[in-house]
Motif scaffolding. Structure first.
Motif, short mmCIF file in Angstrom:
data_model
loop_
_atom_site.label_atom_id
_atom_site.label_comp_id
_atom_site.label_asym_id
_atom_site.label_seq_id
_atom_site.Cartn_x
_atom_site.Cartn_y
_atom_site.Cartn_z
N LYS A 103 84.63 55.22 53.99
CA LYS A 103 84.55 54.90 55.42
C LYS A 103 84.90 53.42 55.65
O LYS A 103 85.67 53.10 56.57
CB LYS A 103 83.14 55.20 55.95
N SER A 104 84.37 52.53 54.82
CA SER A 104 84.67 51.09 54.96
C SER A 104 86.15 50.82 54.74
O SER A 104 86.77 50.06 55.48
CB SER A 104 83.85 50.27 53.96
N PHE A 105 86.73 51.45 53.71
CA PHE A 105 88.14 51.22 53.42
C PHE A 105 89.03 51.76 54.53
O PHE A 105 90.04 51.14 54.89
CB PHE A 105 88.53 51.83 52.07
N PHE A 130 88.33 41.65 55.36
CA PHE A 130 87.69 41.12 54.17
C PHE A 130 86.27 41.68 54.02
O PHE A 130 85.88 42.13 52.94
CB PHE A 130 87.66 39.59 54.25
N ALA A 131 85.53 41.68 55.11
CA ALA A 131 84.15 42.18 55.08
C ALA A 131 84.12 43.68 54.78
O ALA A 131 83.32 44.14 53.94
CB ALA A 131 83.45 41.89 56.41
N LEU A 132 84.97 44.45 55.45
CA LEU A 132 85.00 45.90 55.23
C LEU A 132 85.43 46.24 53.80
O LEU A 132 84.86 47.13 53.17
CB LEU A 132 85.93 46.57 56.25
N ASP A 133 86.41 45.52 53.31
CA ASP A 133 86.90 45.75 51.95
C ASP A 133 85.79 45.43 50.93
O ASP A 133 85.54 46.20 50.00
CB ASP A 133 88.14 44.90 51.69
N ASN A 134 85.11 44.31 51.13
CA ASN A 134 84.01 43.96 50.23
C ASN A 134 82.85 44.95 50.32
O ASN A 134 82.24 45.27 49.31
CB ASN A 134 83.52 42.54 50.51
N MET A 135 82.56 45.42 51.53
CA MET A 135 81.51 46.44 51.67
C MET A 135 81.90 47.71 50.92
O MET A 135 81.07 48.32 50.24
CB MET A 135 81.28 46.76 53.16
N GLY A 136 83.17 48.09 51.04
CA GLY A 136 83.65 49.27 50.32
C GLY A 136 83.49 49.11 48.83
O GLY A 136 83.02 50.03 48.14
N ASN A 137 83.84 47.95 48.31
CA ASN A 137 83.69 47.70 46.86
C ASN A 137 82.22 47.71 46.46
O ASN A 137 81.87 48.20 45.38
CB ASN A 137 84.36 46.38 46.47
N TYR A 138 81.37 47.18 47.32
CA TYR A 138 79.93 47.20 47.05
C TYR A 138 79.43 48.65 46.98
O TYR A 138 78.68 49.01 46.08
CB TYR A 138 79.19 46.41 48.13
N ASN A 144 92.00 50.48 46.43
CA ASN A 144 90.55 50.70 46.43
C ASN A 144 90.20 52.14 46.81
O ASN A 144 89.30 52.74 46.23
CB ASN A 144 89.86 49.71 47.38
N LEU A 145 90.93 52.67 47.77
CA LEU A 145 90.72 54.09 48.12
C LEU A 145 91.06 55.00 46.93
O LEU A 145 90.39 56.01 46.70
CB LEU A 145 91.59 54.48 49.32
N ALA A 146 92.07 54.60 46.18
CA ALA A 146 92.47 55.39 45.00
C ALA A 146 91.35 55.43 43.96
O ALA A 146 91.20 56.44 43.26
CB ALA A 146 93.76 54.81 44.40
N LEU A 147 90.58 54.35 43.87
CA LEU A 147 89.45 54.35 42.93
C LEU A 147 88.47 55.48 43.25
O LEU A 147 87.95 56.14 42.35
CB LEU A 147 88.70 53.01 43.01
N ALA A 163 88.93 49.40 57.34
CA ALA A 163 89.74 48.23 56.99
C ALA A 163 91.22 48.54 57.18
O ALA A 163 91.98 47.70 57.68
CB ALA A 163 89.46 47.80 55.56
N LEU A 164 91.64 49.75 56.81
CA LEU A 164 93.04 50.15 57.00
C LEU A 164 93.41 50.17 58.49
O LEU A 164 94.51 49.76 58.86
CB LEU A 164 93.30 51.53 56.40
N ASN A 165 92.48 50.63 59.32
CA ASN A 165 92.74 50.64 60.77
C ASN A 165 92.94 49.23 61.30
O ASN A 165 93.85 48.97 62.09
CB ASN A 165 91.59 51.32 61.53
N VAL A 166 92.11 48.30 60.86
CA VAL A 166 92.23 46.92 61.32
C VAL A 166 93.50 46.28 60.77
O VAL A 166 94.21 45.57 61.48
CB VAL A 166 90.98 46.09 60.94
N VAL A 167 93.80 46.55 59.50
CA VAL A 167 94.97 45.93 58.88
C VAL A 167 96.27 46.39 59.56
O VAL A 167 97.23 45.64 59.64
CB VAL A 167 95.00 46.18 57.35
N SER A 168 96.26 47.58 60.10
CA SER A 168 97.46 48.08 60.79
C SER A 168 97.72 47.31 62.09
O SER A 168 98.86 47.22 62.55
CB SER A 168 97.36 49.57 61.07
N THR A 169 96.67 46.70 62.66
CA THR A 169 96.85 45.94 63.91
C THR A 169 97.51 44.58 63.66
O THR A 169 98.07 44.00 64.58
CB THR A 169 95.50 45.71 64.64
#
Length: 193
Positions: free
Chosen positions: A30-32, A10-18, A54-57, A35-41
């Motif tokens: 980098k933030s996204f 959540f924090a990494l995704d929000n940082m990426g959007n910021y 978000n990466l697509a943006l 976040a993808l690395n953590v989400v895979s766990t």
């Protein structure tokens, strides 16, 4: 572990959007990616789909359309697999915009149709419906379809009015204004009595 991972994502995704809002794409990416690395766990494919969007943006902003399309399509697979209509709708809207940037009108229309079906299914998707009609307006303009353009312009106007009347901030401001008006009227009546 899952809760802490979710908070990190959540924090990494929000940082990426910021960072996107600041136009700092490398930091956002980098933030996204983190976040993808953590989400895979934790194997959360729905969240993964959202992060891919978000990466697509970023890729779209960089005019890397093929990469953006692949990311969105992968995200859509996860959203559809897990029946996440809201994310399917948002990704379809994003994909339609991507197709329009490339002047791929028929592809955009297909993505819009998917998003519009979902947006029409719930009354609280009006903001998304507004985005959809803005895309439809662009298409009508490109196709020089004056009749459709006029219909869409009216629909956008209606939706905008509904959003202004239903949006929490606007409703709050109007209610606050009415309350202050009532208080002022009451004080005026007391003073004149």
């Amino acid at each position: 572990f899952v809760l802490s991972s979710f908070l990190i994502i959540f924090a990494l995704d929000n940082m990426g959007n910021y960072y996107i809002s600041l136009n700092q794409h490398s930091k956002a990416e980098k933030s996204f990616l983190e976040a993808l690395n953590v989400v895979s766990t934790i194997d959360d494919e729905v969240r993964k789909g959202k992060i891919l969007g978000n990466l697509a943006l970023i890729k779209q902003a960089e005019k890397k359309y093929i990469e953006a399309q692949k990311l969105l399509e992968e995200g859509l697979v996860y959203s559809e697999k897990h029946k996440d209509d809201k994310n399917t709708m948002h990704a379809s809207i994003q994909l339609a915009g991507l197709f329009l940037e490339q002047n791929k009108i028929e592809n955009a229309k297909k993505s819009i149709a998917i998003a519009e079906e979902i947006a029409n299914s719930k009354i609280y998707y009006k903001k998304s419906l507004f985005q959809i009609y803005k895309l439809k307006f662009k298409i009508a303009n490109i196709e020089k379809n004056d009749t459709e353009e006029l219909y869409i312009r009216r629909k956008l106007s209606t939706l905008e009015e509904e959003l202004n009347n239903a949006d929490g901030d606007n409703v709050y401001q109007k209610a606050n204004w009415l309350l202050k008006k009532e208080q002022y009227t009451h004080k005026l009546n007391l003073a004149n009595a």
